[in-house]
Design an enzyme around this catalytic site. Structure first.
Site: not given
Length: 291
Positions: A19, A100, A102, A148, A198
């Site tokens: 990521e 959490r 991101n 995101n 995403d």
């Protein structure tokens, strides 16, 4: 290379959940994270690799103007100096252990924007935070589930943001002087059958590139929201694109193995790799956190 699309495996990694790619023009490196393994991973095309570990899942690693990093680990932002010393900058959402940090990005002023996500997909449990260079934090957008992809228009006056489970990219008016948002509205919606939006990147022409997680596709939307390109990828779970390389003319794409069965992985050898393509348009330079 896939001769139909020009997509190639640039780095044959095996990231569990690759990521947050970030191109460092000064050193010619692509930095990414492997969320599930708690790793920051650096790679210089044609050169070497390095890694740095953290305790917990990591959403992003963003360079600092003064050197070092800001790391988004679990629900904490951690500052790392050039010598490797670490200290906590802030933490958020106490008591929400399923949440959490991101995706994180930096606006034109050097302010950090850091989103959280619910690992249990609890609707509305996450948020997008604005973090000033002095560590002051403000919740800018509430009621999210998986904050995101983030990116700014070339003139810095629009912010694009993905809340993945909404299957939508939203658009905000952005005031660069005050790093403030207004006028939230939908930019594009994605059919759930095509995957979940995403990470994203904005090119120099204002085009919005977004990965469809689970859908195996990279899309470009024109500034007016029209679908301009849909590129099939050799993986089911692309996660985030980032422009890099000479002239920012290469589009790198991180990918994931997470959740794929052994049988699926045998038929998907590029899962977890870093992909690359030449999209015919350049990107915008990455920014560093002013803190």
């Amino acid at each position: 290379m896939d001769e139909r699309t020009g997509v190639e495996v640039a780095l044959a990694a095996a990231d569990e959940l690759g990521e947050a790619p970030h191109w460092l023009a000064e050193t010619g490196e692509l930095v990414r994270v492997d969320v599930k393994r708690g790793l920051v991973l650096g790679w210089r095309p044609g050169g070497g690799e390095w890694s740095m570990g953290v305790d917990g899942e990591i959403g992003a690693a963003i360079p600092r103007r003064r050197g070092g990093w800001v790391l988004a680990v679990e629900r904490e932002l951690i500052l790392v100096d050039e010598g490797g010393a670490r200290r906590s900058l802030l933490s958020v959402e106490p008591g929400l252990a399923a949440n959490r940090f991101n995706d994180c990005q930096v606006d034109p002023s050097g302010t950090l924007w850091a989103g959280t996500m619910s690992r249990t997909r609890t609707r509305g449990a996450a948020a997008l935070y604005r973090v000033a260079p002095d560590g002051g934090v403000e919740r800018a957008v509430s009621g999210l589930t998986i904050s995101n992809g983030l990116g700014w228009s070339p003139d810095g006056e629009l912010l694009y943001h993905v809340d993945s489970t909404s299957h939508r990219i939203d658009l905000f008016d952005f005031d660069p002087a005050g790093s403030s948002l207004s006028g939230r509205r939908p930019f594009v919606s994605v059919d759930p059958a095509n995957g979940m939006p995403d990470g994203l990147a904005i090119d120099a022409e204002g085009g919005v590139w977004v990965c469809l997680f689970g859908g195996g596709e990279l899309r470009r939307y024109a500034p007016d929201g029209e679908l301009d390109a849909a590129i099939r990828l050799p993986v089911a779970k692309p996660t985030c694109p980032a422009f890099g390389g000479p002239g920012l003319e290469t589009l790198f794409v991180t990918t994931a193995r997470h959740g794929r069965t052994p049988s699926q992985l045998r038929g998907e050898p590029a899962a977890g790799a870093v992909l690359a393509l030449r999209p015919g348009v350049a990107g915008q330079p990455e920014r560093s956190f002013a803190g």
